[in-house]
Motif scaffolding. Structure first.
Motif, PDB file in Angstrom:
ATOM      1  N   GLU A  26       6.125   2.139  -1.246  1.00 33.11           N
ATOM      2  CA  GLU A  26       4.779   1.763  -1.655  1.00 33.11           C
ATOM      3  C   GLU A  26       4.484   0.318  -1.239  1.00 33.11           C
ATOM      4  OE1 GLU A  26       4.581   4.341  -5.857  1.00 33.11           O
ATOM      5  OE2 GLU A  26       4.677   2.138  -5.870  1.00 33.11           O
ATOM      6  N   ARG A  47      -0.632   1.330  -2.479  1.00 37.80           N
ATOM      7  CA  ARG A  47      -0.706   2.423  -1.520  1.00 37.80           C
ATOM      8  C   ARG A  47       0.666   3.070  -1.350  1.00 37.80           C
ATOM      9  NH1 ARG A  47      -5.599   2.301   0.778  1.00 37.80           N
ATOM     10  NH2 ARG A  47      -5.014   3.934   2.272  1.00 37.80           N
ATOM     11  N   VAL A  48       0.677   4.373  -1.262  1.00 35.65           N
ATOM     12  CA  VAL A  48       1.914   5.136  -1.108  1.00 35.65           C
ATOM     13  C   VAL A  48       2.112   5.485   0.363  1.00 35.65           C
ATOM     14  CG1 VAL A  48       3.147   7.236  -1.758  1.00 35.65           C
ATOM     15  CG2 VAL A  48       1.683   6.078  -3.432  1.00 35.65           C
ATOM     16  N   VAL A  49       3.287   5.166   0.887  1.00 38.58           N
ATOM     17  CA  VAL A  49       3.654   5.521   2.255  1.00 38.58           C
ATOM     18  C   VAL A  49       4.881   6.433   2.197  1.00 38.58           C
ATOM     19  CG1 VAL A  49       2.654   3.473   3.319  1.00 38.58           C
ATOM     20  CG2 VAL A  49       4.987   3.376   2.456  1.00 38.58           C
ATOM     21  N   ASP A  50       5.314   6.907   3.341  1.00 39.12           N
ATOM     22  CA  ASP A  50       6.388   7.902   3.363  1.00 39.12           C
ATOM     23  C   ASP A  50       7.680   7.409   2.717  1.00 39.12           C
ATOM     24  OD1 ASP A  50       4.744   9.713   4.611  1.00 39.12           O
ATOM     25  OD2 ASP A  50       5.439   9.241   6.629  1.00 39.12           O
ATOM     26  N   ASP A  51       7.996   6.140   2.905  1.00 39.26           N
ATOM     27  CA  ASP A  51       9.283   5.647   2.423  1.00 39.26           C
ATOM     28  C   ASP A  51       9.146   4.609   1.308  1.00 39.26           C
ATOM     29  OD1 ASP A  51       8.141   3.750   4.014  1.00 39.26           O
ATOM     30  OD2 ASP A  51       9.975   3.212   5.085  1.00 39.26           O
ATOM     31  N   SER A  57      -2.402   1.478   5.345  1.00 42.61           N
ATOM     32  CA  SER A  57      -1.295   2.412   5.553  1.00 42.61           C
ATOM     33  C   SER A  57      -1.193   3.367   4.360  1.00 42.61           C
ATOM     34  CB  SER A  57       0.026   1.648   5.708  1.00 42.61           C
ATOM     35  OG  SER A  57       0.003   0.814   6.841  1.00 42.61           O
ATOM     36  N   GLY A  58      -0.706   4.570   4.626  1.00 42.17           N
ATOM     37  CA  GLY A  58      -0.504   5.522   3.535  1.00 42.17           C
ATOM     38  C   GLY A  58      -1.815   5.861   2.853  1.00 42.17           C
ATOM     39  N   GLN A  59      -1.756   6.053   1.539  1.00 41.65           N
ATOM     40  CA  GLN A  59      -2.952   6.404   0.788  1.00 41.65           C
ATOM     41  C   GLN A  59      -2.822   5.993  -0.667  1.00 41.65           C
ATOM     42  OE1 GLN A  59      -3.403  10.690   0.398  1.00 41.65           O
ATOM     43  NE2 GLN A  59      -1.194  10.989   0.505  1.00 41.65           N
TER      44      GLN A  59
END
Length: 245
Positions: free
Chosen positions: A200, A194-198, A28-30
């Motif tokens: 980590e 990993r960084v996601v919209d809301d 998920s995320g990046q």
């Protein structure tokens, strides 16, 4: 055979459910890394069927393991990809959509392809930073060149002993996240973030089967939860707010 013929088949879902949840979290995320470690691939091509290529590989692997064990976050830089997708933006070296403000040249990096040398030169002239674990590259496209000797004249160029690379990067990239292990921790701790919209995801793993690992995570996050991969439950996790945090 992974099928109903096996006596453990009815219990197999326990393991696979764990890996399914883990796969979701870790895809998920990046990853957002600002350090680029250049792979010495073009140097290695010069020494095929030569024992020096083994020494190059061993030292490069040792550098990466030391970064991982020090919890340094970085990306690997391929000269081929950099040649096709690299650019500069002020004091940043860009590769596709990724942007880096610190580049590491591993030990025994003797050669760079011409495009990498062009970008590295422009990057340094615009205020970029390079850590070099040895002599500046003496070859471009495998031919002797004095272009590498001009690199150390730039203010952002810093020669560093390979043993000091993890600490030097940590000091140069202080931000809103850090992992500090307890003194004399004998575990083999690694992490993936990993960084996601809301928020980590942070995945921690101790690969030692003999020693535990412990420490403190520092983050600008306002809260923390524990995602239990065995049960799929999301649980509260204790944390402490610090002054100014």
């Amino acid at each position: 055979t992974l099928s109903y013929h096996n006596p453990w088949w009815k219990a197999y879902h326990v393991l696979e459910s764990y890996f399914t949840r883990l796969s979701v979290a870790l895809s998920s995320g990046q990853q957002v890394n600002t350090v680029l470690v250049l792979e010495p691939t073009t140097t290695a091509w010069m020494y095929q069927n030569d024992k020096r290529v083994d020494q190059l590989g061993q030292q490069f692997q040792s550098l990466l393991v030391s970064l991982e064990r020090a919890q340094v976050e970085y990306d690997l830089g391929s000269e081929d990809i950099i040649a096709r997708h690299g650019s500069t933006d002020g004091a940043s070296l860009k590769v596709g959509k990724c942007s880096y403000d610190l580049v590491v040249l591993p030990p025994r990096t003797e050669n760079l392809n011409e495009r990498t040398m062009d970008l590295l030169t422009a990057y340094l002239r615009q205020g970029g930073r390079v850590l070099c674990c040895g002599e500046a590259p003496a070859r471009v496209d495998a031919s002797a060149s004095d272009r590498g000797q001009a690199l150390p004249k730039q203010s952002g160029w810093k020669p560093v002993d390979v043993s000091q690379v993890p600490a030097t990067i940590a000091a140069a990239t202080k931000g809103g996240f850090a992992i500090e292990r307890v003194k004399d921790d004998k575990g083999f701790l690694f992490h993936h973030r990993r960084v996601v919209d809301d928020g980590e995801f942070l995945f921690l793993v101790n690969t030692s089967i003999e020693a535990p690992s412990a420490g403190t995570i520092t983050s600008t996050a306002r809260g923390i939860t524990q995602w239990d991969l065995r049960t799929a439950k999301v649980l509260g996790y204790p944390f402490e707010k610090t002054e100014g945090g």
